[in-house]
Design a protein around this motif. Structure first.
Motif, short mmCIF file in Angstrom:
data_model
loop_
_atom_site.label_atom_id
_atom_site.label_comp_id
_atom_site.label_asym_id
_atom_site.label_seq_id
_atom_site.Cartn_x
_atom_site.Cartn_y
_atom_site.Cartn_z
N ALA A 13 0.84 -1.19 0.00
CA ALA A 13 0.00 0.00 0.00
C ALA A 13 0.87 1.24 0.00
N THR A 14 0.45 2.25 -0.72
CA THR A 14 1.25 3.47 -0.84
C THR A 14 0.36 4.69 -0.65
N THR A 15 0.93 5.72 -0.07
CA THR A 15 0.23 6.98 0.17
C THR A 15 0.81 8.05 -0.73
N VAL A 16 -0.05 8.90 -1.24
CA VAL A 16 0.41 10.00 -2.09
C VAL A 16 1.42 10.84 -1.31
N PRO A 17 2.63 11.03 -1.84
CA PRO A 17 3.61 11.87 -1.15
C PRO A 17 3.26 13.34 -1.37
N CYS A 18 2.86 14.02 -0.34
CA CYS A 18 2.44 15.41 -0.49
C CYS A 18 3.65 16.33 -0.39
N SER A 19 4.31 16.48 -1.52
CA SER A 19 5.47 17.36 -1.60
C SER A 19 5.65 17.79 -3.04
N SER A 20 6.55 18.71 -3.25
CA SER A 20 6.81 19.16 -4.61
C SER A 20 7.58 18.11 -5.41
N ALA A 21 8.12 17.10 -4.73
CA ALA A 21 8.91 16.08 -5.41
C ALA A 21 8.07 14.94 -5.99
N TRP A 22 6.83 14.76 -5.51
CA TRP A 22 5.97 13.64 -5.90
C TRP A 22 6.80 12.37 -5.91
N GLY A 23 6.90 11.66 -7.00
CA GLY A 23 7.69 10.44 -7.04
C GLY A 23 6.97 9.25 -6.44
N ALA A 35 -2.35 20.20 -12.38
CA ALA A 35 -1.74 19.53 -11.24
C ALA A 35 -2.54 19.76 -9.96
N PHE A 36 -2.57 18.74 -9.11
CA PHE A 36 -3.12 18.87 -7.78
C PHE A 36 -2.14 19.66 -6.91
N THR A 37 -2.63 20.19 -5.80
CA THR A 37 -1.84 20.98 -4.87
C THR A 37 -1.79 20.26 -3.53
N CYS A 38 -0.68 20.36 -2.83
CA CYS A 38 -0.57 19.79 -1.49
C CYS A 38 -1.05 20.80 -0.47
N ASP A 40 -1.63 21.42 3.86
CA ASP A 40 -1.16 20.92 5.15
C ASP A 40 -1.95 21.52 6.30
N GLY A 41 -3.16 21.91 6.03
CA GLY A 41 -4.01 22.53 7.04
C GLY A 41 -4.24 23.99 6.68
N GLY A 42 -5.22 24.59 7.29
CA GLY A 42 -5.52 25.98 7.01
C GLY A 42 -6.45 26.17 5.82
N GLY A 43 -6.86 25.11 5.18
CA GLY A 43 -7.83 25.19 4.10
C GLY A 43 -7.21 25.47 2.74
N THR A 44 -8.10 25.58 1.76
CA THR A 44 -7.68 25.88 0.40
C THR A 44 -7.64 27.38 0.19
N THR A 45 -7.21 27.82 -0.97
CA THR A 45 -7.08 29.26 -1.20
C THR A 45 -8.41 29.94 -1.50
N SER A 46 -9.46 29.20 -1.81
CA SER A 46 -10.77 29.79 -2.05
C SER A 46 -11.67 29.57 -0.83
N SER A 47 -12.56 30.52 -0.57
CA SER A 47 -13.40 30.43 0.63
C SER A 47 -14.59 29.50 0.42
N LYS A 48 -15.06 28.92 1.51
CA LYS A 48 -16.23 28.04 1.54
C LYS A 48 -16.11 26.84 0.62
N THR A 49 -14.88 26.34 0.49
CA THR A 49 -14.63 25.13 -0.29
C THR A 49 -13.57 24.31 0.41
N TYR A 61 -2.82 16.70 2.67
CA TYR A 61 -3.81 16.21 1.72
C TYR A 61 -3.53 16.85 0.37
N VAL A 62 -4.06 16.26 -0.69
CA VAL A 62 -3.95 16.85 -2.02
C VAL A 62 -5.32 17.35 -2.43
N TYR A 63 -5.34 18.49 -3.15
CA TYR A 63 -6.61 19.05 -3.58
C TYR A 63 -6.46 19.74 -4.93
N ALA A 64 -7.59 19.90 -5.60
CA ALA A 64 -7.65 20.59 -6.89
C ALA A 64 -8.23 21.98 -6.65
N GLU A 65 -7.42 23.01 -6.82
CA GLU A 65 -7.90 24.39 -6.69
C GLU A 65 -8.48 24.81 -8.03
#
Length: 135
Positions: A13-23, A35-38, A40-49, A61-65
């Motif tokens: 089992a593997t977990t998505v590496p949340c870094s700029s290096a991916w791999g 590309a998805f964005t990593c 680390d807390g504090g929410g996404t850059t857009s409000s109420k999402t 976590y990884v998310y799509a902005e």
């Protein structure tokens, strides 16, 4: 957070590496989409999402902005199956958590190597993490 497990090689089992290096067999963006964005807390850059923290209240976590993308934009997160490559087996199960919160939430789709949709979900699913298993 996304976890991928290959069965019967469950030890791989593997977990998505949340870094700029991916791999580690994971890639995002490229010819397959934005590309998805990593996070680390504090929410996404857009409000109420999106989530304000990882699964269980902490962690990356990884998310799509999507706020600066046009309707129908495509984001890609791919895994090459390398965790099971030494066994000669392919990936047969994908287990992951998703957080689909926002008024203009699109579709989350899991596809196989041939590009066939194996699972999908659309629309606002509430402001909480949910678990899913495909396979």
């Amino acid at each position: 957070m996304l976890i991928l497990a290959a069965v019967p090689c469950t030890a791989a089992a593997t977990t998505v590496p949340c870094s700029s290096a991916w791999g580690s067999g994971w890639s995002t963006g490229g010819e397959d989409g934005f590309a998805f964005t990593c996070g680390d807390g504090g929410g996404t850059t857009s409000s109420k999402t999106g989530p304000s923290s990882g699964v269980g209240g902490s962690g990356p976590y990884v998310y799509a902005e999507t706020s600066d993308r046009g309707h129908g934009s495509y984001f890609a997160l791919t895994y090459d199956g390398s965790a099971c490559s030494n066994t000669g087996l392919g990936v047969s199960t994908v287990a992951f958590h998703y957080h689909m919160y926002g008024a203009t939430m699109g579709e989350l789709r899991v596809t196989n190597a041939a590009g066939d949709a194996m699972w999908s979900l659309s629309g606002d699913q509430g402001n909480s993490w949910q678990a899913a298993t495909v396979g």
